[in-house]
Design a protein around this motif. Sequence first.
Motif, PDB file in Angstrom:
ATOM      1  N   ARG A 192      43.708  36.685  44.798  1.00 44.64           N
ATOM      2  CA  ARG A 192      43.210  37.995  45.218  1.00 44.64           C
ATOM      3  C   ARG A 192      44.377  38.835  45.725  1.00 44.64           C
ATOM      4  N   LEU A 193      44.648  39.924  45.023  1.00 48.06           N
ATOM      5  CA  LEU A 193      45.786  40.778  45.348  1.00 48.06           C
ATOM      6  C   LEU A 193      45.310  42.139  45.826  1.00 48.06           C
ATOM      7  N   GLY A 194      45.964  42.647  46.867  1.00 46.51           N
ATOM      8  CA  GLY A 194      45.768  44.021  47.308  1.00 46.51           C
ATOM      9  C   GLY A 194      47.020  44.817  46.988  1.00 46.51           C
ATOM     10  N   VAL A 195      46.860  46.003  46.433  1.00 44.26           N
ATOM     11  CA  VAL A 195      48.003  46.765  45.932  1.00 44.26           C
ATOM     12  C   VAL A 195      47.888  48.218  46.368  1.00 44.26           C
ATOM     13  N   ILE A 196      48.964  48.758  46.910  1.00 41.31           N
ATOM     14  CA  ILE A 196      48.987  50.180  47.235  1.00 41.31           C
ATOM     15  C   ILE A 196      49.061  50.997  45.944  1.00 41.31           C
ATOM     16  N   PRO A 197      48.614  52.258  45.959  1.00 39.83           N
ATOM     17  CA  PRO A 197      48.632  53.061  44.735  1.00 39.83           C
ATOM     18  C   PRO A 197      50.001  53.141  44.071  1.00 39.83           C
ATOM     19  N   ALA A 198      51.063  53.210  44.865  1.00 41.83           N
ATOM     20  CA  ALA A 198      52.402  53.344  44.293  1.00 41.83           C
ATOM     21  C   ALA A 198      52.781  52.167  43.415  1.00 41.83           C
ATOM     22  N   ALA A 199      52.211  50.988  43.681  1.00 43.20           N
ATOM     23  CA  ALA A 199      52.562  49.786  42.927  1.00 43.20           C
ATOM     24  C   ALA A 199      51.509  49.395  41.903  1.00 43.20           C
ATOM     25  N   ALA A 200      50.482  50.232  41.727  1.00 37.85           N
ATOM     26  CA  ALA A 200      49.391  49.868  40.815  1.00 37.85           C
ATOM     27  C   ALA A 200      49.860  49.754  39.369  1.00 37.85           C
ATOM     28  N   ALA A 201      50.899  50.507  39.001  1.00 39.58           N
ATOM     29  CA  ALA A 201      51.417  50.428  37.637  1.00 39.58           C
ATOM     30  C   ALA A 201      52.437  49.309  37.474  1.00 39.58           C
ATOM     31  N   THR A 202      52.931  48.786  38.584  1.00 32.76           N
ATOM     32  CA  THR A 202      53.948  47.737  38.550  1.00 32.76           C
ATOM     33  C   THR A 202      53.342  46.345  38.567  1.00 32.76           C
ATOM     34  N   VAL A 203      52.185  46.190  39.186  1.00 36.23           N
ATOM     35  CA  VAL A 203      51.636  44.857  39.428  1.00 36.23           C
ATOM     36  C   VAL A 203      51.410  44.081  38.140  1.00 36.23           C
TER      37      VAL A 203
ATOM     38  N   ARG B 172      53.375  43.718  35.752  1.00 35.58           N
ATOM     39  CA  ARG B 172      54.596  42.990  35.401  1.00 35.58           C
ATOM     40  C   ARG B 172      54.707  41.685  36.174  1.00 35.58           C
ATOM     41  N   LEU B 173      53.862  41.519  37.206  1.00 32.46           N
ATOM     42  CA  LEU B 173      53.776  40.245  37.915  1.00 32.46           C
ATOM     43  C   LEU B 173      52.584  39.422  37.438  1.00 32.46           C
ATOM     44  N   THR B 174      51.433  40.078  37.301  1.00 31.95           N
ATOM     45  CA  THR B 174      50.221  39.336  36.941  1.00 31.95           C
ATOM     46  C   THR B 174      50.274  38.817  35.511  1.00 31.95           C
ATOM     47  N   ASP B 175      50.934  39.535  34.609  1.00 34.40           N
ATOM     48  CA  ASP B 175      50.995  39.066  33.215  1.00 34.40           C
ATOM     49  C   ASP B 175      51.729  37.735  33.092  1.00 34.40           C
ATOM     50  N   PRO B 176      52.975  37.597  33.589  1.00 31.79           N
ATOM     51  CA  PRO B 176      53.635  36.289  33.494  1.00 31.79           C
ATOM     52  C   PRO B 176      52.948  35.220  34.340  1.00 31.79           C
ATOM     53  N   PHE B 177      52.364  35.633  35.482  1.00 27.86           N
ATOM     54  CA  PHE B 177      51.658  34.654  36.313  1.00 27.86           C
ATOM     55  C   PHE B 177      50.470  34.073  35.553  1.00 27.86           C
ATOM     56  N   CYS B 178      49.694  34.923  34.888  1.00 26.02           N
ATOM     57  CA  CYS B 178      48.553  34.436  34.113  1.00 26.02           C
ATOM     58  C   CYS B 178      49.002  33.603  32.921  1.00 26.02           C
ATOM     59  N   ALA B 179      50.128  33.972  32.311  1.00 25.37           N
ATOM     60  CA  ALA B 179      50.640  33.192  31.180  1.00 25.37           C
ATOM     61  C   ALA B 179      51.032  31.786  31.621  1.00 25.37           C
ATOM     62  N   ASP B 180      51.622  31.672  32.807  1.00 27.43           N
ATOM     63  CA  ASP B 180      52.042  30.362  33.315  1.00 27.43           C
ATOM     64  C   ASP B 180      50.887  29.559  33.902  1.00 27.43           C
ATOM     65  N   ASN B 181      49.804  30.248  34.282  1.00 25.33           N
ATOM     66  CA  ASN B 181      48.673  29.582  34.938  1.00 25.33           C
ATOM     67  C   ASN B 181      47.371  30.024  34.263  1.00 25.33           C
ATOM     68  N   PRO B 182      47.100  29.538  33.068  1.00 27.07           N
ATOM     69  CA  PRO B 182      45.970  30.044  32.275  1.00 27.07           C
ATOM     70  C   PRO B 182      44.595  29.760  32.862  1.00 27.07           C
ATOM     71  N   LEU B 183      44.485  28.857  33.834  1.00 26.38           N
ATOM     72  CA  LEU B 183      43.181  28.539  34.420  1.00 26.38           C
ATOM     73  C   LEU B 183      42.882  29.352  35.678  1.00 26.38           C
TER      74      LEU B 183
ATOM     75  N   LEU C  21      61.169  35.697  40.049  1.00 25.68           N
ATOM     76  CA  LEU C  21      61.774  35.580  38.726  1.00 25.68           C
ATOM     77  C   LEU C  21      61.754  36.887  37.945  1.00 25.68           C
ATOM     78  N   VAL C  22      60.810  37.778  38.273  1.00 30.08           N
ATOM     79  CA  VAL C  22      60.644  39.017  37.504  1.00 30.08           C
ATOM     80  C   VAL C  22      61.514  40.120  38.103  1.00 30.08           C
ATOM     81  N   ARG C  23      62.288  40.808  37.246  1.00 30.40           N
ATOM     82  CA  ARG C  23      63.110  41.929  37.690  1.00 30.40           C
ATOM     83  C   ARG C  23      62.280  43.212  37.660  1.00 30.40           C
ATOM     84  N   LEU C  24      61.682  43.544  38.767  1.00 26.92           N
ATOM     85  CA  LEU C  24      60.826  44.728  38.811  1.00 26.92           C
ATOM     86  C   LEU C  24      61.623  46.022  38.884  1.00 26.92           C
TER      87      LEU C  24
END
Length: 303
Positions: free
Chosen positions: A94-105, A107-118, A291-294
């Motif tokens: 469960r992630l909370g994100v400020i509006p400024a980072a809503a377009a950036t998140v 780039r974190l959730t995509d690789p995280f979901c790829a590494d943790n498919p369940l 690991l991700v260069r944001l």
Amino acid sequence: MLFRQLEYFVALARERHFARAAAACYVSQPALSEAIRKLEHELKVPLVKRARTFEGLTPEGERLVLWARRILADRDALQQEVVALQTGLTGELRLGVIPAAAATVARLTDPFCADNPLVRVRVDTGLESADIVDRLRRFELDAGLVYPDGRDSPDVTVTPLYSEDHVVLAAEGLLTGATASVDWAEVVELPLCLLRPGMRGRELIDDALAGHGLTADPRLETDSVATLFGQVATGRWATIVPESWLRATRPPAGARVLRPRDPVTATIALVTLATEPVPLIIRAFTETSRLVRLDAGPGLDLG
């Protein structure tokens, strides 16, 4: 049975209403009320102020609900550890994100979901930094992307992720003859739409303008960066947005991107509770963020 009683108690503290709490727990209201009465009997303290309607928690209830949330969070983390040993990481992040980072998140959730498919991920955007930290402390969120200003506290861990400038996004024709950069005095003369007062992204802009003896007088204010993009797309507005939004989302057709000559820079950080042991799902997401260069991305076409 104890965990179920604690779940019902926490739901009541969150919903502040017996019927809504019962619905959230998928039980009848009498069943929820009886479970909480049994919990009060076992603990030998009153937890809820009772009348015809919910009137709040007792002082003892306000103290003990913090422990109830922590116990349930630790139970969930233990279950995740056990299952991860057998089948891999599971559960919900469960992630909370400020509006400024809503377009950036992403780039974190995509690789995280790829590494943790369940693992399932729930992202709540539009939250303010203080709200995110409060929800972490109530164990309603696992991690957040926030402005780190003043977030240092023994019970939270703040990890800076990246810094970025804000840029001016203006409909074509509003700044005729302007180059790729613009003065703040020119910006305040535009028909502006901005984030609403009180949001840190707006405070950054107001502080920058105040440094030049200027103030913004936007005709439209919102809590959504996406709404600002929509306004500019009409061809009659200008706004000021974090650069990361323009790396993730194309500017509206006909809009120009200009960089203030005295830029507004902000840092975005990952915030989690400083608990030991750190739940496995939070450890995994924190590792992804390392690991991700944001701060890397395609350059912007200014002008």
